[in-house]
Design an enzyme around this catalytic site. Structure first.
Site, PDB file in Angstrom:
ATOM      1  N   LYS A  59      -1.005   5.257   1.925  1.00 21.75           N
ATOM      2  CA  LYS A  59      -2.373   5.052   2.816  1.00 21.75           C
ATOM      3  C   LYS A  59      -3.536   4.878   2.077  1.00 21.75           C
ATOM      4  O   LYS A  59      -4.546   4.282   2.462  1.00 21.75           O
ATOM      5  CB  LYS A  59      -2.253   5.853   3.810  1.00 21.75           C
ATOM      6  CG  LYS A  59      -0.950   5.741   5.205  1.00 21.75           C
ATOM      7  CD  LYS A  59      -1.353   4.355   5.883  1.00 21.75           C
ATOM      8  CE  LYS A  59      -0.543   4.399   7.094  1.00 21.75           C
ATOM      9  NZ  LYS A  59      -0.789   3.310   7.881  1.00 21.75           N
ATOM     10  N   SER A 310       6.958   7.051   0.843  1.00 23.90           N
ATOM     11  CA  SER A 310       5.793   6.433   1.310  1.00 23.90           C
ATOM     12  C   SER A 310       4.930   7.585   1.596  1.00 23.90           C
ATOM     13  O   SER A 310       3.956   7.682   1.278  1.00 23.90           O
ATOM     14  CB  SER A 310       6.048   5.714   2.565  1.00 23.90           C
ATOM     15  OG  SER A 310       6.371   6.502   3.674  1.00 23.90           O
TER      16      SER A 310
END
Length: 336
Positions: A59, A310
């Site tokens: 992110k 992720s």
């Protein structure tokens, strides 16, 4: 942006600019293999370890790219954002490094580790709602009342461009990948990576992976079930989003080759696998793409598969839950 084709033509510039913009800001995370994983799946699997990224998640790429491009006027207004946890940390760090005040709305059940990490970067935290969507409404209200600059977690071209750099790195590290699996919440990572891959490597398949308990994008992609969920609660809290993004979904619909879902038990199995075999703790969202490979490898025709791990910001307090779900998965496989 609504014209996906036109945006794709321009995307090369967007993603390359983002790549250059992030050179000094993010880690070039490793693309690792696991002998055990290859033996279990009978495939060559490459794991993109974004859990080793700054803030513990991919992110930071989109958040940093967006924040760095704000004008001085936009920055002076301060930043407001909504996040299930990882976007919050990326925004908070990027804002801190630029000297911008940040106020971030997060669901009340966000893991304490993510809240504490976000606060440590200097952001003000507001806990609101049961899911990302309720937190988003709170952030939207704040933006309207205070005039702050909104940094969206996924529905933003600059954020998507930043996330798309994951795909370019993977293809640089292993040019002969034929399929990439990507976890999906609001769709910023999947849309950004699909645009990057289909612009430069159109022969590579892109497959999105959602938690079955938070499958709004999968429902829409497959034309079954509600497009907007009344509730979504999964151990993959980072991808527990009630509906697909308005900007991300048209890109996903046009460019993504397929989507699959994984159960809570399958996600937990992937978490435990990474801990036992890779000596690495990953969060539920980060384990989703691996879960699809571990538990659905017979449905994947490709031989050289990349999977985005992720994030690594797992909630340690829920480890007993992960273990129980993983054991239940073993029981289910024995019975079936």
């Amino acid at each position: 942006m609504n014209d996906v084709g036109n945006y794709q033509e321009k995307y090369g510039v967007h993603v390359v600019n983002a790549m250059e913009n992030l050179l000094q800001a993010v880690h070039r995370t490793p693309l690792q293999q696991s002998t055990t994983l290859n033996e279990v799946t009978h495939k060559d699997v490459f794991l993109k370890m974004e859990n080793l990224q700054r803030t513990g998640s991919f992110k930071i790429r989109g958040a940093y790219n967006k924040v760095s491009m704000l004008t001085d006027i936009e920055a002076a207004r301060g930043i407001v954002a909504a996040s299930a946890g990882n976007h919050a940390q990326g925004v908070a760090l990027a804002a801190s490094e630029r000297g911008i005040k940040a106020k971030i709305f997060m669901p009340v059940h966000t893991p304490t580790s993510k809240i504490d990490a976000t606060r440590s970067y200097g952001a003000e935290i507001v806990l609101e709602g049961e899911s990302y969507n309720e937190a988003f409404k709170g952030a939207e209200r704040e933006q309207q009342e205070r005039g702050a600059t909104f940094v969206h977690a996924f529905d933003d071209p600059d954020v998507m461009a930043g996330q798309g750099t994951v795909a370019l790195e993977m293809m640089q590290q292993c040019p002969d990948l034929d399929t990439i699996l990507v976890p999906v919440g609001g769709g910023g990572l999947l849309a950004g990576m699909a645009l990057a891959v289909k612009t430069y490597f159109p022969h590579v398949n892109i497959i999105g992976v959602q938690a079955s308990e938070a499958s709004a994008t999968w429902n829409r992609f497959k034309g079954t079930g509600p497009k907007v969920l009344h509730s979504c609660k999964s151990i993959a809290d980072g991808i527990s989003v009630k509906e697909a993004g308005k900007l991300t979904y048209p890109i996903i619909e046009q460019l993504v080759d397929d989507m699959v879902t994984v159960s809570e038990e399958e996600i937990a199995t992937a978490i435990i696998f990474m801990l036992e075999r890779h000596k690495t703790l990953v969060e539920g969202a980060g384990a989703a793409s691996l879960a699809a490979i571990l538990c659905k490898s017979n449905h994947l025709k490709s031989r050289r598969i990349g999977a985005v791990i992720s994030g690594g910001n797992a909630d340690i307090e829920k480890f007993s839950t992960y273990k129980k779900l993983s054991e239940r998965a073993k029981t289910i496989r024995r019975i079936s």
